[in-house]
Design a protein around this motif. Sequence first.
Motif, PDB file in Angstrom:
ATOM      1  N   THR A  79      61.255  -7.624 -17.173  1.00  0.00           N
ATOM      2  CA  THR A  79      62.271  -7.757 -16.145  1.00  0.00           C
ATOM      3  C   THR A  79      61.759  -8.618 -14.998  1.00  0.00           C
ATOM      4  OG1 THR A  79      61.606  -5.841 -14.795  1.00  0.00           O
ATOM      5  CG2 THR A  79      63.064  -5.401 -16.664  1.00  0.00           C
ATOM      6  N   ILE A  80      62.708  -9.197 -14.259  1.00  0.00           N
ATOM      7  CA  ILE A  80      62.406  -9.870 -13.004  1.00  0.00           C
ATOM      8  C   ILE A  80      63.321  -9.301 -11.931  1.00  0.00           C
ATOM      9  CG2 ILE A  80      61.518 -11.997 -13.988  1.00  0.00           C
ATOM     10  CD1 ILE A  80      64.299 -13.226 -13.559  1.00  0.00           C
ATOM     11  N   GLY A  81      62.969  -9.537 -10.651  1.00  0.00           N
ATOM     12  CA  GLY A  81      63.740  -8.919  -9.581  1.00  0.00           C
ATOM     13  C   GLY A  81      63.988  -9.837  -8.405  1.00  0.00           C
ATOM     14  N   ASP A  82      64.777  -9.320  -7.470  1.00  0.00           N
ATOM     15  CA  ASP A  82      65.224 -10.086  -6.311  1.00  0.00           C
ATOM     16  C   ASP A  82      64.101 -10.514  -5.383  1.00  0.00           C
ATOM     17  OD1 ASP A  82      67.806  -9.874  -7.129  1.00  0.00           O
ATOM     18  OD2 ASP A  82      68.392  -8.342  -5.698  1.00  0.00           O
ATOM     19  N   TYR A  83      62.951  -9.863  -5.458  1.00  0.00           N
ATOM     20  CA  TYR A  83      61.864 -10.144  -4.529  1.00  0.00           C
ATOM     21  C   TYR A  83      60.692 -10.849  -5.205  1.00  0.00           C
ATOM     22  CZ  TYR A  83      64.703  -7.142  -1.660  1.00  0.00           C
ATOM     23  OH  TYR A  83      65.771  -6.619  -0.974  1.00  0.00           O
ATOM     24  N   GLY A  84      60.994 -11.539  -6.319  1.00  0.00           N
ATOM     25  CA  GLY A  84      59.948 -12.281  -7.009  1.00  0.00           C
ATOM     26  C   GLY A  84      58.987 -11.404  -7.777  1.00  0.00           C
ATOM     27  N   THR A  85      59.428 -10.215  -8.158  1.00  0.00           N
ATOM     28  CA  THR A  85      58.583  -9.310  -8.932  1.00  0.00           C
ATOM     29  C   THR A  85      58.873  -9.460 -10.415  1.00  0.00           C
ATOM     30  OG1 THR A  85      60.217  -7.545  -8.682  1.00  0.00           O
ATOM     31  CG2 THR A  85      58.424  -7.624  -7.078  1.00  0.00           C
ATOM     32  N   ARG A  86      57.883  -9.082 -11.214  1.00  0.00           N
ATOM     33  CA  ARG A  86      58.077  -8.997 -12.658  1.00  0.00           C
ATOM     34  C   ARG A  86      57.458  -7.698 -13.163  1.00  0.00           C
ATOM     35  NH1 ARG A  86      53.484 -10.880 -15.641  1.00  0.00           N
ATOM     36  NH2 ARG A  86      51.876 -11.862 -14.347  1.00  0.00           N
ATOM     37  N   ALA A  87      58.084  -7.117 -14.144  1.00  0.00           N
ATOM     38  CA  ALA A  87      57.614  -5.835 -14.667  1.00  0.00           C
ATOM     39  C   ALA A  87      57.756  -5.831 -16.181  1.00  0.00           C
ATOM     40  CB  ALA A  87      58.407  -4.677 -14.063  1.00  0.00           C
ATOM     41  N   ARG A  88      56.852  -5.140 -16.839  1.00  0.00           N
ATOM     42  CA  ARG A  88      56.919  -4.965 -18.293  1.00  0.00           C
ATOM     43  C   ARG A  88      56.705  -3.494 -18.610  1.00  0.00           C
ATOM     44  NH1 ARG A  88      53.511  -8.680 -22.397  1.00  0.00           N
ATOM     45  NH2 ARG A  88      55.341  -9.994 -22.024  1.00  0.00           N
ATOM     46  N   PHE A  89      57.576  -2.943 -19.435  1.00  0.00           N
ATOM     47  CA  PHE A  89      57.440  -1.557 -19.876  1.00  0.00           C
ATOM     48  C   PHE A  89      58.092  -1.415 -21.242  1.00  0.00           C
ATOM     49  CE2 PHE A  89      61.087  -1.991 -17.046  1.00  0.00           C
ATOM     50  CZ  PHE A  89      62.138  -1.445 -17.778  1.00  0.00           C
ATOM     51  N   THR A  90      57.864  -0.280 -21.887  1.00  0.00           N
ATOM     52  CA  THR A  90      58.401  -0.030 -23.223  1.00  0.00           C
ATOM     53  C   THR A  90      59.284   1.207 -23.194  1.00  0.00           C
ATOM     54  OG1 THR A  90      56.507  -1.036 -24.343  1.00  0.00           O
ATOM     55  CG2 THR A  90      57.837   0.500 -25.628  1.00  0.00           C
ATOM     56  N   LEU A  91      60.505   1.056 -23.710  1.00  0.00           N
ATOM     57  CA  LEU A  91      61.366   2.204 -23.936  1.00  0.00           C
ATOM     58  C   LEU A  91      60.944   2.811 -25.260  1.00  0.00           C
ATOM     59  CD1 LEU A  91      63.885   3.919 -23.234  1.00  0.00           C
ATOM     60  CD2 LEU A  91      65.260   2.223 -24.466  1.00  0.00           C
ATOM     61  N   GLY A 110      49.961 -20.915  -7.467  1.00  0.00           N
ATOM     62  CA  GLY A 110      49.417 -19.664  -7.988  1.00  0.00           C
ATOM     63  C   GLY A 110      49.608 -18.474  -7.083  1.00  0.00           C
ATOM     64  N   LYS A 111      50.332 -18.640  -5.975  1.00  0.00           N
ATOM     65  CA  LYS A 111      50.537 -17.563  -5.015  1.00  0.00           C
ATOM     66  C   LYS A 111      51.975 -17.042  -5.083  1.00  0.00           C
ATOM     67  CE  LYS A 111      47.192 -19.567  -1.776  1.00  0.00           C
ATOM     68  NZ  LYS A 111      46.988 -20.112  -0.400  1.00  0.00           N
ATOM     69  N   PRO A 112      52.208 -15.762  -4.717  1.00  0.00           N
ATOM     70  CA  PRO A 112      53.585 -15.260  -4.598  1.00  0.00           C
ATOM     71  C   PRO A 112      54.368 -16.109  -3.602  1.00  0.00           C
ATOM     72  CG  PRO A 112      52.019 -13.444  -4.526  1.00  0.00           C
ATOM     73  CD  PRO A 112      51.211 -14.707  -4.448  1.00  0.00           C
ATOM     74  N   PHE A 113      55.681 -16.107  -3.746  1.00  0.00           N
ATOM     75  CA  PHE A 113      56.505 -17.022  -2.960  1.00  0.00           C
ATOM     76  C   PHE A 113      56.548 -16.669  -1.475  1.00  0.00           C
ATOM     77  CE2 PHE A 113      58.288 -17.383  -7.277  1.00  0.00           C
ATOM     78  CZ  PHE A 113      58.011 -18.724  -7.475  1.00  0.00           C
ATOM     79  N   GLY A 114      56.511 -15.395  -1.135  1.00  0.00           N
ATOM     80  CA  GLY A 114      56.297 -15.036   0.262  1.00  0.00           C
ATOM     81  C   GLY A 114      57.521 -14.782   1.102  1.00  0.00           C
ATOM     82  N   ASN A 115      58.709 -15.231   0.684  1.00  0.00           N
ATOM     83  CA  ASN A 115      59.902 -14.878   1.447  1.00  0.00           C
ATOM     84  C   ASN A 115      61.082 -14.727   0.496  1.00  0.00           C
ATOM     85  OD1 ASN A 115      61.614 -17.397   1.372  1.00  0.00           O
ATOM     86  ND2 ASN A 115      59.800 -18.256   2.342  1.00  0.00           N
ATOM     87  N   LYS A 116      62.120 -14.019   0.964  1.00  0.00           N
ATOM     88  CA  LYS A 116      63.234 -13.655   0.095  1.00  0.00           C
ATOM     89  C   LYS A 116      63.981 -14.869  -0.439  1.00  0.00           C
ATOM     90  CE  LYS A 116      66.283 -10.625  -1.610  1.00  0.00           C
ATOM     91  NZ  LYS A 116      67.393 -11.482  -2.025  1.00  0.00           N
ATOM     92  N   SER A 117      64.157 -15.886   0.375  1.00  0.00           N
ATOM     93  CA  SER A 117      64.896 -17.061  -0.064  1.00  0.00           C
ATOM     94  C   SER A 117      64.218 -17.742  -1.248  1.00  0.00           C
ATOM     95  CB  SER A 117      65.052 -18.060   1.085  1.00  0.00           C
ATOM     96  OG  SER A 117      65.732 -19.222   0.663  1.00  0.00           O
ATOM     97  N   LEU A 118      62.893 -17.817  -1.235  1.00  0.00           N
ATOM     98  CA  LEU A 118      62.157 -18.441  -2.328  1.00  0.00           C
ATOM     99  C   LEU A 118      61.958 -17.493  -3.505  1.00  0.00           C
ATOM    100  CD1 LEU A 118      59.364 -20.333  -0.354  1.00  0.00           C
ATOM    101  CD2 LEU A 118      61.397 -21.325  -1.418  1.00  0.00           C
ATOM    102  N   SER A 119      61.953 -16.183  -3.254  1.00  0.00           N
ATOM    103  CA  SER A 119      61.564 -15.202  -4.268  1.00  0.00           C
ATOM    104  C   SER A 119      62.705 -14.713  -5.139  1.00  0.00           C
ATOM    105  CB  SER A 119      60.926 -13.982  -3.580  1.00  0.00           C
ATOM    106  OG  SER A 119      59.789 -14.351  -2.843  1.00  0.00           O
TER     107      SER A 119
END
Length: 315
Positions: A79-91, A110-119
């Motif tokens: 998954t990806i999210g509104d704040y530039g996050t990514r997650a992996r899990f197994t159902l 190589g760095k996180p985007f740092g603000n909501k508009s970019l992320s």
Amino acid sequence: MRLALLFSALLTTTAVAGPVPYQGGTRVTFTPLPAVSGPPAQKARYIGGYVVKGEGTAWLTGLSDLVVTPGKDGVMIDTIGDYGTRARFTLPVRGTEGPLSLDWLRGADGKPFGNKSLSDSEDMAVDPRDGTVYVSFEGDARVMRYGPDLGGPGERLPLTGLPALPSNEGLEAVTFHLSSKGEASLILGAEVGGFWKCALDTYRCETLAGPTTPGFGYKLVSLAPLDPAKPDEMLALYRFYLPMVGARSVLRVVRLEGKRLRLVDTILRIEPPLPIDNYEGVSAVKTRDGYRLYLISDPIGDNDPTHLLMFDYQP
């Protein structure tokens, strides 16, 4: 995109709360949703769903898209999210919890985007030939290319031919398309309206004529492949929200025909008594008899739970 509780007839607004970093724990739990009495007869049959919650983190909220991959122990979900996050899990096939992997999407440095508009990542597209992942962003409307695990620096695609888009209604949807001649492209859609086909050898985008939305107030939130063997057909997910009505979702099958996306069928409407929420991501897995569809929500309220729903679809 997270919906705020205040809604105008034409525009939605985003909430400003961000995800909470690690507070200990890297597990995800799945709580079955209550059974639905008399779900409506539709072309996609409701199988059930879960409340999805990460232990010690709020990163499993604000999710915008998912890609589901079958495995021997269950289905792996990226998954990806509104704040530039990514997650992996197994159902899991059995049990109600499993491991959770969390990280940031990263820019070319190589760095996180740092603000909501970019992320504000909204949708994913996977090249089945090598696993390359393309991620569309809404605030700063762009597409970035990542390796198969979404790790490492991302590469911004130098796309041309796209119009200027509102910062809060940008590139909400993307899916990968491979023609019968082996020509690779991305199909893009904007929440504000509009579709484009962008060739990956030239990065030139051309406008596609598309179907009208399912109704007043509905907006496109995701495009996804239905079957890799039928690359011209894809899923299009739309959402609607009004405080006095609640959330609604419509899932369609559309087909690429030249310079047009044609509506093939409406296969699913999520409305009471089905568990309503702001569903923003859809992924299909081929089964023996058809397809298992997975939909994930970006909850309307900051403290509302994330929902994962499953449907079976037999064309």
